[in-house]
Design a protein around this motif. Structure first.
Motif, PDB file in Angstrom:
ATOM      1  N   CYS A  45      12.035 -46.423  63.019  1.00 28.16           N
ATOM      2  CA  CYS A  45      12.312 -47.090  64.293  1.00 28.16           C
ATOM      3  C   CYS A  45      11.040 -47.812  64.712  1.00 28.16           C
ATOM      4  O   CYS A  45       9.996 -47.182  64.933  1.00 28.16           O
ATOM      5  CB  CYS A  45      12.733 -46.052  65.338  1.00 28.16           C
ATOM      6  SG  CYS A  45      13.391 -46.748  66.870  1.00 28.16           S
ATOM      7  N   ASP A  46      11.082 -49.127  64.842  1.00 27.58           N
ATOM      8  CA  ASP A  46       9.854 -49.909  64.984  1.00 27.58           C
ATOM      9  C   ASP A  46       9.393 -50.035  66.433  1.00 27.58           C
ATOM     10  O   ASP A  46       9.926 -49.391  67.342  1.00 27.58           O
ATOM     11  CB  ASP A  46      10.017 -51.279  64.319  1.00 27.58           C
ATOM     12  CG  ASP A  46      10.826 -52.284  65.143  1.00 27.58           C
ATOM     13  OD1 ASP A  46      11.348 -51.931  66.224  1.00 27.58           O
ATOM     14  OD2 ASP A  46      10.958 -53.447  64.700  1.00 27.58           O
ATOM     15  N   HIS A  47       8.409 -50.883  66.659  1.00 29.89           N
ATOM     16  CA  HIS A  47       7.777 -51.068  67.968  1.00 29.89           C
ATOM     17  C   HIS A  47       8.739 -51.632  69.008  1.00 29.89           C
ATOM     18  O   HIS A  47       8.497 -51.489  70.210  1.00 29.89           O
ATOM     19  CB  HIS A  47       6.573 -51.996  67.837  1.00 29.89           C
ATOM     20  CG  HIS A  47       6.900 -53.317  67.181  1.00 29.89           C
ATOM     21  ND1 HIS A  47       7.504 -53.407  65.944  1.00 29.89           N
ATOM     22  CD2 HIS A  47       6.713 -54.604  67.589  1.00 29.89           C
ATOM     23  CE1 HIS A  47       7.672 -54.678  65.636  1.00 29.89           C
ATOM     24  NE2 HIS A  47       7.211 -55.424  66.611  1.00 29.89           N
ATOM     25  N   SER A  92      11.970 -50.759  69.020  1.00 31.22           N
ATOM     26  CA  SER A  92      13.093 -49.817  68.961  1.00 31.22           C
ATOM     27  C   SER A  92      14.229 -50.331  68.085  1.00 31.22           C
ATOM     28  O   SER A  92      15.380 -49.927  68.240  1.00 31.22           O
ATOM     29  CB  SER A  92      13.621 -49.465  70.362  1.00 31.22           C
ATOM     30  OG  SER A  92      14.371 -48.271  70.336  1.00 31.22           O
ATOM     31  N   VAL A 144      18.076 -40.907  67.877  1.00 28.17           N
ATOM     32  CA  VAL A 144      17.890 -42.216  67.253  1.00 28.17           C
ATOM     33  C   VAL A 144      19.015 -42.491  66.255  1.00 28.17           C
ATOM     34  O   VAL A 144      19.597 -43.590  66.230  1.00 28.17           O
ATOM     35  CB  VAL A 144      16.504 -42.274  66.572  1.00 28.17           C
ATOM     36  CG1 VAL A 144      16.418 -43.444  65.597  1.00 28.17           C
ATOM     37  CG2 VAL A 144      15.404 -42.390  67.628  1.00 28.17           C
ATOM     38  N   ASN A 201      11.257 -47.433  72.366  1.00 29.88           N
ATOM     39  CA  ASN A 201      11.378 -46.583  71.197  1.00 29.88           C
ATOM     40  C   ASN A 201      11.406 -45.133  71.668  1.00 29.88           C
ATOM     41  O   ASN A 201      10.489 -44.686  72.353  1.00 29.88           O
ATOM     42  CB  ASN A 201      10.181 -46.827  70.263  1.00 29.88           C
ATOM     43  CG  ASN A 201      10.256 -46.011  68.999  1.00 29.88           C
ATOM     44  OD1 ASN A 201      10.335 -44.785  69.030  1.00 29.88           O
ATOM     45  ND2 ASN A 201      10.188 -46.695  67.861  1.00 29.88           N
ATOM     46  N   THR A 228       8.199 -43.109  70.945  1.00 26.65           N
ATOM     47  CA  THR A 228       7.086 -43.486  71.798  1.00 26.65           C
ATOM     48  C   THR A 228       7.294 -42.993  73.218  1.00 26.65           C
ATOM     49  O   THR A 228       6.356 -42.492  73.863  1.00 26.65           O
ATOM     50  CB  THR A 228       6.918 -45.020  71.802  1.00 26.65           C
ATOM     51  OG1 THR A 228       6.717 -45.477  70.468  1.00 26.65           O
ATOM     52  CG2 THR A 228       5.737 -45.443  72.656  1.00 26.65           C
TER      53      THR A 228
END
Length: 429
Positions: free
Chosen positions: A10-12, A14, A200, A333, A336
């Protein structure tokens, strides 16, 4: 034997990124991606963001996973797994959101406490109209806490429930929310990393199953200007070495019975309120939701069983004692966001911040709070950048990358409004 493995991170932004790998690769535990993915924006603009190495040859990063975390998928013949990111030298990648959550968990475990997390996801259901434009899902009998065909005529939530049960997702609840057609999904409490992995993957599954029914599930904070907002409420507690709930002072809950650990967590969340917004309400659209009197976590305040404060203390004690932080939305995210909430709470415990008095106002017409979060993404990014203590705790490189991307995002979206702003995000969030 499955035909393939779907390996994901899951990237920066989201966004779920990944690869399908053949069954012969399932016995492996890694694959490679371009590190400069962390410099790619929603509109596919390539940006020289801190840590992305966009101007340094766009090198590789490595995704690694554990075999016991590979699970069945809702795709026939496919296994699925979420991994951790490492740089080209084999060190943990500072930009990895899952790595940030692992660091937050480890920091609490060093104190003999294990974070437990439960996440509430809210979203809107959209469909295309005769002209191909996105419009609200036609659920003419939808009401808050609605169930059955009047709230969901296509019964796509039944399909989500059935698949979630088959795959072992621990569903706590599915219901319709206040604004039609808005829905809420809740999974049960679990260890922090497992809980976030579950939410997620559940979010991805829900969107993909809904799409098969002709429905676009949007977890944007406010995809419909005329409706309310959608949040990602983060509920958390801690177990001690004996397995007891460390937030509990006994069988009674609420403000009158909270202990020093709960007070410290509250003080940390309040102290870092403005900086947190930059991480956990991270889009221009977030600030259409984060408004006074909107049950959204705008104000720097706390209370008991009160939905118009940012941090709410459950009236339940014992094993169910918990805090609920209500600012985040699912454009963040989840790794995060949970890492940031846990780290802010830990800072409160470690630094002994003073705890302001409990909110006594109703939150609509009267509030004791005088400080809120920023009014737009630019201000929130600046508040995060200024909160160097929180950035260090969450991860300096991750936060620097985040601030840069959000500064650019503000420039990209400041002249957008209405459907144009929604459409900048809607197919990704």
């Amino acid at each position: 034997m499955p035909d393939r493995l779907r390996a994901l991170f899951c990237d920066h932004l989201s966004i779920m990124r990944g690869k399908y790998l053949p069954a012969s690769k399932i016995s492996d535990n890694d694959t490679r991606f371009c590190r400069s993915t962390f410099g790619v924006h929603y509109d596919k603009d390539l940006l020289n963001a801190p840590g992305a190495m966009m101007m340094e040859g766009l090198p590789d990063m490595e995704l690694r996973w554990k075999h016991d975390e590979i699970r069945d998928s809702w795709d026939d013949g496919t296994k699925i797994v979420i991994g951790d990111l490492y740089d080209d030298a084999g060190a943990p990648l500072p930009l990895c959101p899952r790595g940030a959550l692992k660091r937050a968990v480890a920091a609490w475990e060093a104190k003999g406490l294990t974070p437990k997390v439960g996440i509430e996801l809210e979203c809107f259901a959209l469909q295309t109209d005769d002209q191909g434009r996105l419009a609200p899902y036609d659920a003419p009998g939808g009401v808050v806490y609605g169930t059955g065909p009047f709230s969901d005529p296509l019964r796509f939530n039944d399909a989500i429930w059935e698949e979630a049960e088959r795959l072992g997702f621990p569903i706590e609840m599915i219901t319709s929310e206040f604004d039609n057609p808005q829905f809420e999904y809740v999974l049960t409490f679990d260890n922090a990393l497992k809980a976030v992995d579950n939410i997620v993957l559940f979010r991805l599954m829900a969107r993909e199953i809904a799409l098969e029914h002709g429905v676009l599930l949007s977890f944007m904070p406010k995809p419909l200007a005329e409706a309310g907002g959608s949040g990602m409420h983060i509920n958390f507690s801690f177990t001690d070495k004996s397995g007891a709930n460390a937030l509990s002072s006994g069988e009674l809950g609420g403000p009158e019975h909270m202990n020093d650990l709960a007070r410290g967590c509250l003080a940390g969340l309040l102290h870092h309120h403005k900086g947190l917004a930059g991480l956990i309400a991270p889009t221009a659209n977030s600030y259409q939701r984060l408004q006074p009197g909107s049950l959204s976590g705008y104000w720097q305040n706390w209370g008991g069983d009160h939905r118009n404060v940012t941090t709410r203390i459950s009236s339940e004690g014992g094993v169910k004692a918990r805090l609920e932080h209500r600012m985040a939305d699912a454009s963040a995210n989840p790794y995060t966001a949970v890492a940031a909430v846990l780290q802010a709470s830990l800072l409160g415990v470690e630094k002994g911040y003073a705890l302001q008095p409990m909110e006594t106002g109703d939150g609509f017409e009267k509030t004791d709070a005088t400080v809120g979060c920023a009014s737009d993404l630019k201000g929130a990014a600046a508040d995060l950048k200024a909160d160097t203590v929180l950035c260090e705790a969450v991860g300096d490189m991750l936060c620097a990358n985040h601030v840069y991307m959000k500064e650019q995002e503000f420039k990209k979206t400041r002249d957008l409004e209405g459907d144009a702003l929604r459409d900048f995000y809607v197919h990704f969030v």
